[in-house]
Design a protein around this motif. Sequence first.
Motif, PDB file in Angstrom:
ATOM      1  N   UNK A  32       0.843  -1.203   0.000  1.00 55.42           N
ATOM      2  CA  UNK A  32       0.000   0.000   0.000  1.00 55.42           C
ATOM      3  C   UNK A  32       0.875   1.250   0.000  1.00 55.42           C
ATOM      4  N   UNK A  33       1.908   1.261   0.857  1.00 58.35           N
ATOM      5  CA  UNK A  33       2.791   2.432   0.942  1.00 58.35           C
ATOM      6  C   UNK A  33       3.480   2.697  -0.390  1.00 58.35           C
ATOM      7  N   UNK A  34       3.945   1.643  -1.039  1.00 63.37           N
ATOM      8  CA  UNK A  34       4.628   1.802  -2.331  1.00 63.37           C
ATOM      9  C   UNK A  34       3.669   2.352  -3.377  1.00 63.37           C
ATOM     10  N   UNK A  35       2.459   1.843  -3.399  1.00 66.74           N
ATOM     11  CA  UNK A  35       1.470   2.301  -4.378  1.00 66.74           C
ATOM     12  C   UNK A  35       1.057   3.746  -4.103  1.00 66.74           C
ATOM     13  N   UNK A 105     -10.844   3.067  -2.629  1.00 65.87           N
ATOM     14  CA  UNK A 105     -10.258   1.919  -3.297  1.00 65.87           C
ATOM     15  C   UNK A 105      -8.840   2.232  -3.752  1.00 65.87           C
ATOM     16  N   UNK A 106      -7.989   1.206  -3.743  1.00 66.07           N
ATOM     17  CA  UNK A 106      -6.594   1.399  -4.150  1.00 66.07           C
ATOM     18  C   UNK A 106      -6.132   0.151  -4.891  1.00 66.07           C
ATOM     19  N   UNK A 107      -5.580   0.360  -6.085  1.00 66.98           N
ATOM     20  CA  UNK A 107      -5.088  -0.727  -6.930  1.00 66.98           C
ATOM     21  C   UNK A 107      -3.645  -0.435  -7.315  1.00 66.98           C
ATOM     22  N   UNK A 108      -2.789  -1.457  -7.234  1.00 63.40           N
ATOM     23  CA  UNK A 108      -1.389  -1.220  -7.571  1.00 63.40           C
ATOM     24  C   UNK A 108      -1.174  -1.258  -9.081  1.00 63.40           C
ATOM     25  N   UNK A 109       0.061  -1.046  -9.515  1.00 66.60           N
ATOM     26  CA  UNK A 109       0.366  -0.945 -10.943  1.00 66.60           C
ATOM     27  C   UNK A 109       0.082  -2.240 -11.679  1.00 66.60           C
ATOM     28  N   UNK A 110       0.098  -3.357 -10.961  1.00 69.16           N
ATOM     29  CA  UNK A 110      -0.155  -4.651 -11.590  1.00 69.16           C
ATOM     30  C   UNK A 110      -1.639  -4.988 -11.646  1.00 69.16           C
TER      31      UNK A 110
END
Length: 725
Positions: A32-35, A105-110
Amino acid sequence: MRRQSPFDLPDRLHAKDDPALIGGDEEHFARIAQTLEAQIAQLTARLDAERLVPAGSGQAALDRDLEVHRLSRALRLLTRFGLDLCLGRIVAEGASEPTYIGRLGLTDAAGRRLLVDWRTPAAEPFFAATHGDPRGLVSRRRYRWAGGRVVDYWDEVFAPDPWNSDTWRAERAALDDQSAFIASLGTSRSAQMRDVLGTIQADQDAVIRARARSALVVDGGPGTGKTVVALHRAAYLLYSDPRLGDRRRGGVLFVGPHHAYVAYVADVLPSLGEDGVQTCTLRDLVAEGRDAAPEPDRAVARLKGGVDMVRAVERAVALLEDPPGYDMILRSEWVDVVITPADWAAAFGAVEPGLSHNEAREQVSETILDILAARAGGADLSAAELRRMLAHEKAMARALDRAWPQVEGADLVARLWTEPEHLADCAPWLSPAEIAALQRADGHAWTVADLPLLDAARHRLGDPDAVRRERERESALAADRAYMADVVDSLVAADVDMDSPLSWMMIGNNSGDDVRESLVDEAVVAPRDLDLLAGPFGHVIVDEAQELTDAEWLMLLRRCPSRSLTIVGDRAQARHGFAQSWQDSLERVGIGRVDVATLRVNYRTPVEVMAEAEPVIRSVVPDANVPTSVRSTGLPVVHAPLAGLDGMLQEWLESHEEGVACVIGDDSRPDGPRVRSLSPENAKGLEFDLVALVDSGAFPPGLEGTVDRYVAMTRATQQLIVLAG
């Protein structure tokens, strides 16, 4: 370099600081922190680039401003929170890994979903699951955050016998006798409402997610979380209901009881990612509300608060529309014409239904001019020429003023309070004594009870200057178009190169009309002021609704024609009584379809305080909805002489480094550090760690004073002191 752990558990919770319990969370929080870091950098770059784009004009400027607002809003929310965007996690039956619930909502690069927005159906079990109805969950974990790190967490297991499970036998240390919600109630209060999203309970969540197609009443006693429900419902509806999410078609209005309350809850909706909800008090809906005094006479307030007095205002407007019953000779320099009663009847009949009085005057004028011009036009003057001349005749204006005068709303209402004969004409149901009681020397000395009537008058009359401003705007646009036409004509005449940019702009239109029109920016020519509280709104939420008069309800309904409402209140806390049911009371003002949801659990007020408060309210409202408290502080209610107040407050401040105390019943005392002084009425909807109730004659006798005392007592979340003398 290894990131700092997101967990900062105190020594007393060392058993919870076990990698077997929190290792999976640490890994997920790292993602989460990285995203978040990547998305904040991306949003910042896009916002910087957008701000460098020339503003332009017209629609291009509007689109650019909207994009800057959207990016700024998204960036504010991501930077306002860090990992504490995460509220908790759930494990569903058969799931291979937890689902983490977030403020957004939170979605990473992948494309991996890291957080599920709390308002989505997928997140509903996090709030709604109970041991009686686990909603398909195996477990739920809630986090308590402070300073961006987890300082505690709680697990709830919904298996019938979790200790026979190898999985949960290892995690027994994370289970607690108290739920996260009950534990959080012991924390100190502050000047603004605390963030409680992660601890919303099942009964509250059901109300938050209820449909918004009709009126929903949320009835609950003190401490049941009515305000929490109302605020979170606003955020939920904006997210889930397309009618409300598009603010150009409505949006949400949130109405609180007083300005101290509005300030107290001001940060809640922005913390939920919603900064577009209009929040106000009833006073704010009318310009005179800022300086309006309380109505000193309760009987007068009751008369002004009824539907009948709104009808009197409407009748006062109708009496203005008075067509002459005789022929009028209109003499001018060019021709004399006669206006007959039939002409006035035709003009009055031409008014569009629903048009306000002052705006309709324009239609009456136009119709009369058409009739007279057609009748008197001849060889010397055409009908069109005669019409233009008559339109500027002072005699024509005087005739129209007699038949359909323009009036300002404040003047119309003031006349009711200064001319008893006129009031009798407008409200023939009033007795002579009632008419006399409503009169006052200064008709414009506004009281709070006048505000709904001023609003009704302005709604029915309309803006007397609207037509003039619109004419000025059209005149400015016409002048702008004429100027641009001259410019384009000059350029066209001078530009002989068909490959020039100007020639390409006019391909398909050799006259240059497209260019002439596009160069006129209607958005910047005499822009009209926009009253953000005028509506219409797609949904209106009203807190402490038990206090509203019928006239005040009508003021709100003018801003919510859909009747989509959330009505939050407690009949037992109505200062002037609430004998009817919610359904009967609301039906009287035209709200026919009403659903009622009742909250019966008191999460705020300790058992010790409610034990003394309940007999107080039951003495005047035997059937009061007194909720059941679920927590105890072990601190008894203290009864003491008033002379000891300062010493007790000082002792409390010295022994409590945090928290807020409030003296209720003596609002003449100045506020001090962490000590407020409020009247019972202005304490409504608020909460304090310590309440010092000054019970020395400040409360009026009877129902009103008893309700005030009950409200004041139930503001305490830790301890209550009652002072007499």
